[in-house]
Design a protein around this motif. Structure first.
Motif, short mmCIF file in Angstrom:
data_model
loop_
_atom_site.label_atom_id
_atom_site.label_comp_id
_atom_site.label_asym_id
_atom_site.label_seq_id
_atom_site.Cartn_x
_atom_site.Cartn_y
_atom_site.Cartn_z
N GLU A 112 63.59 -52.06 -13.37
CA GLU A 112 64.74 -51.18 -13.06
C GLU A 112 64.34 -49.88 -12.37
O GLU A 112 64.98 -49.46 -11.40
CB GLU A 112 65.45 -50.88 -14.38
CG GLU A 112 66.42 -49.73 -14.37
CD GLU A 112 66.57 -49.11 -15.75
OE1 GLU A 112 66.80 -47.89 -15.80
OE2 GLU A 112 66.45 -49.83 -16.76
N ARG A 113 63.26 -49.25 -12.81
CA ARG A 113 62.85 -47.97 -12.22
C ARG A 113 62.39 -48.15 -10.78
O ARG A 113 62.59 -47.26 -9.95
CB ARG A 113 61.73 -47.34 -13.06
CG ARG A 113 62.22 -46.79 -14.38
CD ARG A 113 63.05 -45.53 -14.19
NE ARG A 113 63.51 -44.98 -15.47
CZ ARG A 113 64.22 -43.86 -15.59
NH1 ARG A 113 64.57 -43.19 -14.50
NH2 ARG A 113 64.61 -43.44 -16.78
N GLU A 114 61.76 -49.27 -10.47
CA GLU A 114 61.36 -49.51 -9.08
C GLU A 114 62.58 -49.76 -8.20
O GLU A 114 62.63 -49.28 -7.07
CB GLU A 114 60.39 -50.69 -9.00
CG GLU A 114 58.97 -50.33 -9.40
CD GLU A 114 57.95 -51.37 -8.94
OE1 GLU A 114 58.25 -52.16 -8.02
OE2 GLU A 114 56.86 -51.38 -9.52
N LEU A 115 63.55 -50.51 -8.71
CA LEU A 115 64.78 -50.73 -7.94
C LEU A 115 65.45 -49.39 -7.64
O LEU A 115 65.90 -49.15 -6.52
CB LEU A 115 65.72 -51.65 -8.72
CG LEU A 115 65.27 -53.10 -8.94
CD1 LEU A 115 66.24 -53.82 -9.84
CD2 LEU A 115 65.13 -53.83 -7.60
N ASN A 121 64.89 -43.87 -2.34
CA ASN A 121 63.94 -43.47 -1.31
C ASN A 121 64.35 -43.93 0.09
O ASN A 121 64.10 -43.25 1.08
CB ASN A 121 62.55 -44.00 -1.65
CG ASN A 121 61.49 -43.57 -0.66
OD1 ASN A 121 61.11 -44.32 0.23
ND2 ASN A 121 61.02 -42.34 -0.81
N SER A 122 65.01 -45.10 0.15
CA SER A 122 65.46 -45.64 1.45
C SER A 122 66.78 -45.03 1.92
O SER A 122 67.25 -45.34 3.01
CB SER A 122 65.60 -47.16 1.37
OG SER A 122 66.64 -47.51 0.45
N TYR A 180 59.00 -52.32 1.41
CA TYR A 180 58.08 -51.45 0.69
C TYR A 180 56.73 -52.12 0.46
O TYR A 180 56.65 -53.33 0.20
CB TYR A 180 58.70 -51.01 -0.64
CG TYR A 180 59.68 -49.88 -0.45
CD1 TYR A 180 59.27 -48.55 -0.55
CD2 TYR A 180 61.00 -50.14 -0.10
CE1 TYR A 180 60.15 -47.51 -0.33
CE2 TYR A 180 61.90 -49.09 0.12
CZ TYR A 180 61.46 -47.78 0.01
OH TYR A 180 62.34 -46.75 0.25
N THR A 181 55.68 -51.31 0.59
CA THR A 181 54.33 -51.80 0.31
C THR A 181 54.18 -52.05 -1.19
O THR A 181 55.05 -51.67 -1.99
CB THR A 181 53.28 -50.77 0.76
OG1 THR A 181 53.49 -49.54 0.04
CG2 THR A 181 53.41 -50.50 2.26
N LYS A 187 52.44 -44.57 -4.84
CA LYS A 187 53.82 -45.05 -4.83
C LYS A 187 54.07 -45.93 -3.61
O LYS A 187 53.54 -45.66 -2.52
CB LYS A 187 54.80 -43.86 -4.81
CG LYS A 187 55.09 -43.32 -6.19
CD LYS A 187 56.49 -42.71 -6.24
CE LYS A 187 56.94 -42.55 -7.69
NZ LYS A 187 58.33 -42.10 -7.79
N PRO A 188 54.87 -47.01 -3.76
CA PRO A 188 55.17 -47.86 -2.61
C PRO A 188 55.77 -47.05 -1.47
O PRO A 188 56.55 -46.12 -1.69
CB PRO A 188 56.19 -48.86 -3.17
CG PRO A 188 55.93 -48.88 -4.64
CD PRO A 188 55.52 -47.49 -5.00
#
Length: 331
Positions: A112-115, A121-122, A180-181, A187-188
């Motif tokens: 969830e935090r990455e989503l 960020n985008s 994203y990397t 961070k990605p």
């Protein structure tokens, strides 16, 4: 069109009629979607667990996505999508591109935090989400900017068909894909690809690998990296080929499809760990089943490994077991 800052459905079923777009990615689909004068079978674009979906279906559903996004050119703005590996993924991606947006593909495997980070960020203005994956991201929605509009993919697919008219003109230098990397060194980071760079890569792969409309890809890769999205899915659809999409990689189901299904798969793409697991599964088969597996896999036109270096041992084992000389595209 959605007006509320947060909404999970589309209340309007009848939308204005608009065409798709001038992008080269759609050219084969438009040709294959034309009415046929002969009784030839309808060309399948994608086959998934729900059934077979034609190129005409794909164009039609992409128009629905474009309508859900306001029937306007988003000029490269980021539009996030959280979709399973199936036909609707491609329809949503094409609809975002036809609306001039840059697709930000999110993975069901992301926590969830990455989503939340990827969407924020985008600077995504919209999130198109499959209903089965809404629980993955819902806890983060309250922390995201209130201007984010969430559109459920099932509401889009339920919309009335939208008649095709003239193509919308999208600048090929607009952003098309925001990936994203992996974030192994921090961070990605978001990497932007334009329609022109995607077209250049796919065109090069077509020339190098001889893609044709007669190819049939067994797609078992995740759809949030270049390998699964551009190298595999986009290359197949650009060629007018057929893609069979697996919900996720499953070594036993891959072998079952190759051995027991119609002998029409021509291309398989994976990462080294997938091929290692396929070899492990092959070793555990009874001798007769092993022979059937080796014979069936040997009929493919191309097996490709990428995203990481293929160990020499796996390359040699794969060749010995299947008579396939693996195409190594890493590096």
């Amino acid at each position: 069109m959605l007006r509320a800052s947060r909404s999970f459905g589309l209340g309007i079923r009848k939308q204005s009629q608009r065409g798709l777009a001038n992008l080269a990615m759609f050219s084969a689909a438009k040709m294959l979607a034309q009415p046929q004068s002969s009784p030839a079978p309808v060309k399948a674009a994608i086959v998934d667990e729900a059934g077979s979906h034609s190129y005409a279906d794909l164009l039609g559903d992409a128009r629905k996505v474009r309508a859900a996004l306001g029937n306007k050119d988003h000029l490269g703005a980021s539009i996030a999508m959280l979709m399973p590996n199936n036909y609707e993924y491609a329809a949503v991606q094409w609809g975002i591109w036809a609306s001039g947006g840059a697709a930000v593909p999110l993975s069901p495997m992301h926590p969830e935090r990455e989503l939340e980070y990827f969407i924020s960020n985008s600077n995504s203005r919209y999130l198109i989400c499959h209903p089965t994956l809404l629980p993955n991201v819902q806890p983060a929605l309250g922390r995201l900017d209130s201007s984010l509009q969430v559109i459920m993919s099932d509401a889009i697919m339920d919309m009335a068909q939208i008649e095709a008219t003239n193509d919308v003109v999208i600048d090929e230098n607009q952003s098309a894909l925001f990936i994203y990397t992996s974030g192994t060194t921090g961070k990605p980071k978001g990497v932007v690809h334009t329609h022109a760079t995607i077209a250049a890569q796919v065109s090069a792969l077509h020339k190098a690998w001889g893609w044709t409309a007669e190819d049939r890809l067994l797609h078992m890769l995740p759809l949030h990296h270049i390998h699964g999205i551009v190298v595999a899915l986009c290359s197949a659809l650009w060629a007018g080929a057929t893609t069979e999409m697996m919900p996720k990689f499953d070594k036993d189901k891959v072998w079952s499809r190759i051995i027991d299904g119609p002998q029409d798969i021509s291309i398989l793409m994976g990462v080294p760990t997938m091929y290692s697991r396929l070899l492990q599964a092959l070793d555990q088969m009874p001798p007769e089943r092993q022979r059937d597996a080796s014979c069936a896999m040997s009929k493919l036109r191309l097996t490709v490994s990428g995203s990481a270096a293929l160990p020499t041992s796996v390359f040699k084992q794969w060749q010995q077991a299947t008579s396939q000389v693996m195409l190594e595209r890493y590096g």
